[in-house]
Design a protein around this motif. Structure first.
Motif, mmCIF file in Angstrom:
data_model
loop_
_atom_site.group_PDB
_atom_site.id
_atom_site.type_symbol
_atom_site.label_atom_id
_atom_site.label_comp_id
_atom_site.label_asym_id
_atom_site.label_seq_id
_atom_site.Cartn_x
_atom_site.Cartn_y
_atom_site.Cartn_z
ATOM 1 N N LEU A 18 11.859 3.192 1.307
ATOM 2 C CA LEU A 18 11.224 3.640 0.064
ATOM 3 C C LEU A 18 10.996 5.152 0.083
ATOM 4 C CD1 LEU A 18 8.578 0.815 -0.483
ATOM 5 C CD2 LEU A 18 10.657 1.197 -1.813
ATOM 6 N N LEU A 19 10.517 5.672 1.207
ATOM 7 C CA LEU A 19 10.263 7.113 1.307
ATOM 8 C C LEU A 19 11.545 7.898 1.072
ATOM 9 C CD1 LEU A 19 8.045 9.270 2.150
ATOM 10 C CD2 LEU A 19 9.198 9.256 4.369
ATOM 11 N N ASN A 20 12.650 7.456 1.645
ATOM 12 C CA ASN A 20 13.920 8.143 1.443
ATOM 13 C C ASN A 20 14.347 8.106 -0.015
ATOM 14 O OD1 ASN A 20 15.064 9.425 3.762
ATOM 15 N ND2 ASN A 20 15.324 7.431 4.717
ATOM 16 N N ASP A 21 14.191 6.962 -0.658
ATOM 17 C CA ASP A 21 14.649 6.855 -2.040
ATOM 18 C C ASP A 21 13.771 7.653 -2.993
ATOM 19 O OD1 ASP A 21 16.673 5.827 -3.736
ATOM 20 O OD2 ASP A 21 15.234 4.408 -4.578
ATOM 21 N N TYR A 22 12.455 7.605 -2.805
ATOM 22 C CA TYR A 22 11.556 8.383 -3.659
ATOM 23 C C TYR A 22 11.760 9.887 -3.435
ATOM 24 C CZ TYR A 22 8.817 4.494 -5.561
ATOM 25 O OH TYR A 22 8.420 3.369 -6.259
ATOM 26 N N SER A 23 12.147 10.272 -2.225
ATOM 27 C CA SER A 23 12.451 11.680 -1.962
ATOM 28 C C SER A 23 13.774 12.070 -2.615
ATOM 29 C CB SER A 23 12.517 11.940 -0.454
ATOM 30 O OG SER A 23 11.262 11.710 0.150
ATOM 31 N N ARG A 24 14.764 11.202 -2.526
ATOM 32 C CA ARG A 24 16.064 11.466 -3.143
ATOM 33 C C ARG A 24 15.931 11.669 -4.646
ATOM 34 N NH1 ARG A 24 19.772 8.518 -5.822
ATOM 35 N NH2 ARG A 24 18.475 6.638 -5.659
ATOM 36 N N LYS A 25 15.017 10.905 -5.249
ATOM 37 C CA LYS A 25 14.808 10.998 -6.694
ATOM 38 C C LYS A 25 13.900 12.159 -7.094
ATOM 39 C CE LYS A 25 15.894 8.122 -9.349
ATOM 40 N NZ LYS A 25 17.087 8.017 -10.236
ATOM 41 N N GLY A 26 13.302 12.841 -6.111
ATOM 42 C CA GLY A 26 12.427 13.963 -6.410
ATOM 43 C C GLY A 26 11.011 13.579 -6.789
ATOM 44 N N LEU B 31 15.735 18.929 6.229
ATOM 45 C CA LEU B 31 15.526 17.516 6.544
ATOM 46 C C LEU B 31 16.773 16.669 6.333
ATOM 47 C CD1 LEU B 31 11.993 17.078 4.962
ATOM 48 C CD2 LEU B 31 12.549 17.380 7.370
ATOM 49 N N GLY B 32 17.686 17.109 5.488
ATOM 50 C CA GLY B 32 18.904 16.356 5.245
ATOM 51 C C GLY B 32 18.679 15.137 4.370
ATOM 52 N N GLU B 33 19.640 14.234 4.398
ATOM 53 C CA GLU B 33 19.599 13.060 3.523
ATOM 54 C C GLU B 33 18.696 11.964 4.063
ATOM 55 O OE1 GLU B 33 23.956 13.310 1.392
ATOM 56 O OE2 GLU B 33 23.781 12.210 3.289
ATOM 57 N N ASN B 34 18.401 11.998 5.339
ATOM 58 C CA ASN B 34 17.484 11.020 5.920
ATOM 59 C C ASN B 34 16.164 11.716 6.201
ATOM 60 O OD1 ASN B 34 16.160 8.961 7.214
ATOM 61 N ND2 ASN B 34 17.557 8.833 8.955
ATOM 62 N N THR C 197 4.327 15.288 -9.815
ATOM 63 C CA THR C 197 4.002 16.574 -9.187
ATOM 64 C C THR C 197 4.766 16.839 -7.897
ATOM 65 O OG1 THR C 197 2.105 15.490 -8.129
ATOM 66 C CG2 THR C 197 1.699 16.657 -10.205
ATOM 67 N N ASN C 198 5.548 15.860 -7.410
ATOM 68 C CA ASN C 198 6.380 16.010 -6.214
ATOM 69 C C ASN C 198 5.599 16.555 -5.015
ATOM 70 O OD1 ASN C 198 8.799 15.918 -4.696
ATOM 71 N ND2 ASN C 198 9.212 18.075 -5.122
ATOM 72 N N PRO C 199 4.491 15.893 -4.613
ATOM 73 C CA PRO C 199 3.740 16.379 -3.454
ATOM 74 C C PRO C 199 4.508 16.153 -2.155
ATOM 75 C CG PRO C 199 2.924 14.241 -4.119
ATOM 76 C CD PRO C 199 3.933 14.645 -5.162
ATOM 77 N N GLY D 132 0.822 -1.202 0.000
ATOM 78 C CA GLY D 132 0.000 0.000 0.000
ATOM 79 C C GLY D 132 0.857 1.253 0.000
ATOM 80 N N THR D 133 1.908 1.259 0.815
ATOM 81 C CA THR D 133 2.833 2.385 0.815
ATOM 82 C C THR D 133 3.497 2.536 -0.552
ATOM 83 O OG1 THR D 133 3.252 2.126 3.180
ATOM 84 C CG2 THR D 133 4.923 3.310 1.907
ATOM 85 N N TYR D 134 3.922 1.430 -1.115
ATOM 86 C CA TYR D 134 4.533 1.455 -2.451
ATOM 87 C C TYR D 134 3.561 2.000 -3.491
ATOM 88 C CZ TYR D 134 6.232 -0.369 -6.923
ATOM 89 O OH TYR D 134 6.628 -0.491 -8.231
ATOM 90 N N ASN D 135 2.303 1.594 -3.420
ATOM 91 C CA ASN D 135 1.314 2.072 -4.393
ATOM 92 C C ASN D 135 1.135 3.587 -4.321
ATOM 93 O OD1 ASN D 135 0.838 -0.519 -5.330
ATOM 94 N ND2 ASN D 135 -0.936 -0.859 -3.992
ATOM 95 N N VAL D 136 1.132 4.125 -3.112
ATOM 96 C CA VAL D 136 0.998 5.574 -2.953
ATOM 97 C C VAL D 136 2.222 6.283 -3.524
ATOM 98 C CG1 VAL D 136 0.908 7.453 -1.254
ATOM 99 C CG2 VAL D 136 -0.563 5.436 -0.980
ATOM 100 N N LEU D 137 3.403 5.795 -3.200
ATOM 101 C CA LEU D 137 4.624 6.391 -3.722
ATOM 102 C C LEU D 137 4.680 6.308 -5.248
ATOM 103 C CD1 LEU D 137 7.094 5.000 -1.050
ATOM 104 C CD2 LEU D 137 6.552 7.408 -1.394
#
Length: 321
Positions: free
Chosen positions: A156-164, A237-240, A113-115, A100-105
């Motif tokens: 996953l949240l960190n990686d999707y954020s890193r990728k924008g 927020l930094g890298e983490n 749209t980078n929400p 479910g988390t993956y589906n949202v990401l």
């Protein structure tokens, strides 16, 4: 500012919705709309701006696609299968907490749209061979399926954020107490029911000893921190992107003493001590010497005392007789 709360029918989701309705702004902009989404129809909330309710099953990609749209600016991802339920029903926990988390990401990535995405993680990611004291950079070593699923969500949240793909910020929630309503299938449910039920004049069962230590935060403070968390600048927020939400460690005995100080001696007489090894096994795997240095530097706060937690329940949630 268009806001979506996934898990908007739950205790925290509903309190967050009411707080946003009262505040009227988020991230320095007026709230244009608020959507509450959950597996069942969430209760509506009155506000000066439009509030919609909808059903959403985050395990279903089509349902997620229908719920998250191009004009969604901020998403709160609060929906989850709770700890004991995820332990009993592995497939349900994986479908909701992980996929479910993956589906949202993934929906956010495809929209482009980078929400802002506020993800509720849990102190259940700590445990096992992880060494006290624990904090933002401790090695996750969860000892439950729920904790493992939340730990993967953090990565996953960190990686999707890193990728924008999203502007993510995740918070490892303490156990929220005193929660209103009825007991749920969380292993930590008794940490509210041993206070809530006696305050309501009903018997409650405590499955652990009085010296059992745990890490707590009130619903009121949790909501305040979730709003502050959404408003943090990405550069701070930094890298983490995941951090521990502030809380405080108390024993069960201290919780009951706090209740007695606020409400007198009668409620504590309604607690029946009945050890339950399976519950104790799950909650004992959650570490408790926890520090939230990063969140505190960024302005998030914990309750001053557990007496405050009890007072907040009496002020905000105790049913009127």
């Amino acid at each position: 500012m268009n806001i979506l709360i996934i898990g908007g029918g739950g205790v925290v989701g509903q309190k967050l919705a009411h707080a946003l309705a009262a505040k009227g702004t988020l991230r320095g902009k007026p709230i244009s709309s608020l959507t509450l989404a959950d597996i069942n129809d969430p209760a509506p909330v009155e506000a000066t701006f439009p509030v919609a309710t909808t059903r959403c099953d985050i395990a279903d990609t089509a349902s997620v696609a229908q719920t998250i749209t191009e004009d969604t600016d901020v998403i709160y991802l609060l929906a989850a299968i709770v700890s004991a339920h995820a332990e009993e029903d592995f497939e349900a926990g994986m479908n909701i907490n992980l996929f479910g988390t993956y589906n949202v990401l993934e929906r956010c990535r495809k929209l482009g749209t980078n929400p802002v995405l506020v993800f509720s993680s849990s102190i259940a990611i700590y445990g096992g061979e992880a060494q006290d004291p624990l904090g933002d950079h401790s090695y996750p070593n969860p000892q439950t399926s729920y904790g493992g699923q939340k730990a993967i969500g953090e990565i996953l949240l960190n990686d999707y954020s890193r990728k924008g793909f999203v502007d993510g910020r995740g918070f490892r929630l303490p156990t929220i107490s005193v929660r209103p309503g009825k007991p749920n299938r969380a292993a930590s449910s008794f940490m509210s029911s041993i206070l809530r039920e006696p305050l309501n004049g009903q018997e409650a069962i405590c499955p652990v000893e009085p010296d059992f230590l745990h890490y707590y935060l009130s619903p009121r403070k949790c909501v305040e921190n979730l709003i502050k968390g959404a408003e943090l600048n990405a550069d701070d927020l930094g890298e983490n992107r995941v951090m521990q939400m502030p809380g405080r460690t108390w024993s069960i005995g201290q919780l009951i003493d706090a209740m007695t100080k606020v409400a007198g001696p009668e409620p504590a007489k309604l607690i029946r001590w009945d050890p339950q090894p399976e519950i104790k096994r799950i909650v004992s795997g959650w570490k408790w010497d926890i520090h939230a240095d990063k969140a505190e530097r960024l302005g998030l706060t914990a309750d001053e005392s557990f007496e405050d937690n009890v007072r907040y329940y009496l002020e905000d949630d105790k049913p009127v007789s």
